[in-house]
Scaffold this active site. Structure first.
Site, mmCIF file in Angstrom:
data_model
loop_
_atom_site.group_PDB
_atom_site.id
_atom_site.type_symbol
_atom_site.label_atom_id
_atom_site.label_comp_id
_atom_site.label_asym_id
_atom_site.label_seq_id
_atom_site.Cartn_x
_atom_site.Cartn_y
_atom_site.Cartn_z
ATOM 1 N N ARG A 97 35.089 115.126 38.726
ATOM 2 C CA ARG A 97 35.796 114.236 37.952
ATOM 3 C C ARG A 97 34.537 113.888 36.762
ATOM 4 O O ARG A 97 34.732 112.921 36.091
ATOM 5 C CB ARG A 97 36.209 112.951 38.361
ATOM 6 C CG ARG A 97 37.280 113.180 39.247
ATOM 7 C CD ARG A 97 38.122 111.834 39.418
ATOM 8 N NE ARG A 97 39.100 112.172 40.299
ATOM 9 C CZ ARG A 97 39.217 112.231 41.486
ATOM 10 N NH1 ARG A 97 38.119 112.048 42.124
ATOM 11 N NH2 ARG A 97 40.262 112.681 41.919
ATOM 12 N N ASN A 118 36.258 122.082 10.600
ATOM 13 C CA ASN A 118 36.981 123.269 10.964
ATOM 14 C C ASN A 118 37.256 124.045 9.814
ATOM 15 O O ASN A 118 38.094 125.141 9.857
ATOM 16 C CB ASN A 118 38.512 122.872 11.558
ATOM 17 C CG ASN A 118 38.345 122.082 12.889
ATOM 18 O OD1 ASN A 118 37.677 122.796 13.722
ATOM 19 N ND2 ASN A 118 39.050 120.987 13.145
ATOM 20 N N HIS A 174 38.116 127.846 10.050
ATOM 21 C CA HIS A 174 38.763 128.115 11.553
ATOM 22 C C HIS A 174 40.065 128.274 11.746
ATOM 23 O O HIS A 174 40.556 128.845 12.626
ATOM 24 C CB HIS A 174 38.125 126.871 12.476
ATOM 25 C CG HIS A 174 36.632 126.753 12.571
ATOM 26 N ND1 HIS A 174 35.616 126.985 11.586
ATOM 27 C CD2 HIS A 174 35.775 127.095 13.640
ATOM 28 C CE1 HIS A 174 34.190 126.970 12.140
ATOM 29 N NE2 HIS A 174 34.532 127.069 13.502
ATOM 30 N N HIS A 180 40.292 131.446 13.506
ATOM 31 C CA HIS A 180 40.853 131.406 15.061
ATOM 32 C C HIS A 180 42.318 132.376 15.277
ATOM 33 O O HIS A 180 42.314 133.166 16.151
ATOM 34 C CB HIS A 180 41.379 129.912 15.313
ATOM 35 C CG HIS A 180 40.129 129.248 15.955
ATOM 36 N ND1 HIS A 180 40.299 127.928 16.227
ATOM 37 C CD2 HIS A 180 39.109 129.401 16.027
ATOM 38 C CE1 HIS A 180 39.263 127.312 16.589
ATOM 39 N NE2 HIS A 180 38.222 128.324 16.405
#
Ligand SMILES: NC(=O)c1ccc[n+]([C@@H]2O[C@H](COP(=O)([O-])OP(=O)(O)OC[C@H]3O[C@@H](n4cnc5c(N)ncnc54)[C@H](O)[C@@H]3O)[C@@H](O)[C@H]2O)c1
Length: 528
Positions: free
Chosen positions: A292, A416, A419, A423
């Site tokens: 975790r 971004n 991007h 992407h």
């Protein structure tokens, strides 16, 4: 060259030696020394204890803030011994972090108690159980003291030795992402990987740890670093992943999970990622999910990882649905950017990183863009100073933005830039079909076109950006990518909300905005 800090702020609890060390640093460096408590006493004509008893702690802090802010206006250089509680003021602490090097001096509580004696003249120690009061103050201030450029141990060291540590940090200050006790620092330098064992010691208490790398970086750099860690007493499980974006998959994450669990890591263990952005994102995600969440430290080895992916805590992997659609935020404990590691980076990968550098410069402002235009040939030739300057500029910007907006609710979205289409191109070409930086370069050119269409950018800016990108050897001809198969991936990109798409629009350098735009019109603008 890195820039030595003109101002050094020394913080730390009572008895940590701030005033004495400030004088020692001043004497060695020729900077003037200032003592905030002395200045407050002069200003008020009263002792600190009297100001406290007359105005209460709040009144004292208000006066302290005022005197400190005046000092910041008047004194561009100096060594400033702060009060023990100066940095508990959040706003002032962040100002100090931005206006110089803020260092915390520390010592064991027993040693602090010995140094302050009965605490006379120190209003927050009431003369009884000084050690207990100090412990309580240290607990209450742990987050404030944690937000510094560095912590310097003073136990068993004289003022000259401590001053030498202060000067070393001030000469080459790291970039800080302040997050209370989880504050982390990004160090940029040449040949600094020797600091790894020390950074790991601060990150992880267990001797057992995991070092993640890939097949290319493993034999050249990671094996040596593993040797250093073993010499420093660590047991290291080395995980060597297949290299490349096409391996940024759940299978690679699983390889790390299995190796780590099979090795018997525990919650005191840590992960170190030595590699490019792929290794960093995978290692970071594995660390976020193992038991975790165990800590991660980054030793980025590609330019792209140094200027972008190692900072900010985004981790994850790709699926057939798109890039980075599964991941977690997991901030690192340290980032060590040793530019010597870039010596073996292929030229094409260097250019790849330069695309993110251009992106950062455009968000940062005109001075940063001008510097890149000037350093273009030096950057292509892998000149050490030009490369370090570009990394520092990018890291400074990224650290500032992730400090403002850790989980991308606002300004972080600006990163971004390039991007959205980038992407989509990567997804359509198949991961590994085009380099991330090349896709970002193309995505930036597209973003300039969209910005022009929506009145947020100009043809002159677009042409300037295209000149810079192509001068750095990056692709700028987007026409082959403007097709339905690519646009389809824009519709699944996670920046899309409803029929609108969140698009980063570049205008002049330093004028980059994030807007929700109708996807249909964006595609029409690109096709035009
Ligand atoms: N987490 C983030 O915030 C963030 C930001 C930007 C990009 N990214 C991710 O980063 C990835 C791209 O990173 P990358 O360009 O570093 O890719 P990469 O990790 O695939 O590295 C590129 C290639 O260079 C090799 N390499 C790396 N360092 C080397 C060295 N010193 N010497 C020789 N070879 C070396 C690698 O083995 C690989 O073959 C993408 O997956 C992207 O999504 C993440």
């Amino acid at each position: 060259m890195s820039h030595p800090a003109a101002r050094i702020f020394l913080s730390g609890p009572m008895g940590s030696g701030k005033s004495t060390v400030a004088k020692a640093v001043a004497a060695r460096t020729g900077r003037p020394a200032f003592d905030l408590d002395d200045l407050i006493e002069t200003r008020s004509g009263k002792t600190i204890a009297e100001v406290f008893s007359e105005r209460g702690e709040q009144g004292f802090r208000a006066l302290e803030r005022e005197v400190m802010r005046e000092l910041l206006v008047q004194e561009p250089r100096g060594v400033f011994a702060l009060g023990g509680g100066t940095v508990t003021d959040h706003g002032l602490r962040r100002e100090l972090l931005n206006q110089g090097v803020l260092l915390t001096l520390r010592a064991k509580t027993s040693e602090l108690a010995r140094r302050v004696g009965h605490g006379q003249g120190r209003p927050l120690l009431d003369g009884q159980d000084v050690a207990g009061r100090l412990r309580a103050l240290l607990d209450a201030r742990a987050a404030a003291y944690g937000e510094s450029h560095g912590t310097i141990d003073t136990d068993g060291r004289d003022a000259d030795e401590i001053a030498a540590s202060v000067i070393a940090l001030a000469d080459e200050p790291p970039q800080v992402v302040p997050r209370g006790e989880q504050t982390y620092r990004i160090e940029v330098g040449f040949g600094i990987r020797g600091r790894l064992s020390e950074r790991v010691a601060a990150m992880a208490s267990s001797t057992r740890m995991v070092l993640v790398t890939d097949q290319n970086v493993g034999p050249i750099w990671a094996q040596g670093l593993r040797g250093d860690l073993i010499l420093a007493g660590r047991e290291v499980q080395l995980v060597i992943l297949a290299a490349g974006e096409q391996h940024k998959t759940l299978a690679s994450v699983e390889q790390i999970w299995q190796a780590a669990l099979g090795f018997g890591i525990d919650r005191g263990s840590g992960v170190v990622a030595v590699g490019g952005g792929v290794v960093g994102d995978l290692g970071g995600f594995a660390a976020a999910s193992l038991l975790r969440g165990i800590p991660i430290g980054h030793v980025p080895t590609s330019l792209l990882a140094m200027v972008d992916s190692a900072v900010g805590g985004k981790t994850g992997f790709d699926t057939a649905h798109g890039k980075n659609l599964i991941g977690a935020f997991h901030q690192p404990s340290f980032v060590l950017c040793d530019v010597e590691l870039l010596a073996t980076l292929p030229d094409a990968e260097r250019r790849n990183g330069l695309a993110e550098v251009v992106k950062s410069a455009w968000i940062e402002g005109d001075a940063a863009v001008v510097q890149l235009e000037r350093d273009r040939d030096a950057l292509l030739a892998a000149d050490r100073e030009a490369t370090m300057a570009a990394i520092r500029m990018s890291v400074r910007l990224k650290a500032r933005i992730v400090t403002e907006d850790e989980r991308e609710a606002g300004s972080r979205g600006l990163l971004n830039l390039g991007h959205t289409l980038g992407h989509a191109i990567e997804a359509q070409m198949g991961y590994g079909g085009v380099r991330h930086g090349e896709a970002v370069s193309l995505g930036m050119v597209a973003a300039f076109r969209v910005a022009e269409h929506f009145g947020a950018g100009s043809a002159a800016s677009r042409e300037r950006a295209v000149r810079l990108l192509s001068g750095l050897g990056l692709p700028t001809d987007i026409s082959p990518y403007l097709k339905d198969e690519v646009f389809k991936f824009m519709t699944i990109d996670k920046k899309k909300r409803g029929d609108d798409i969140h698009y980063v629009l570049p205008g002049e350098p330093g004028h980059v905005t994030l807007r929700a735009l109708p996807l249909r019109e964006v595609i029409a603008a690109l096709r035009a």
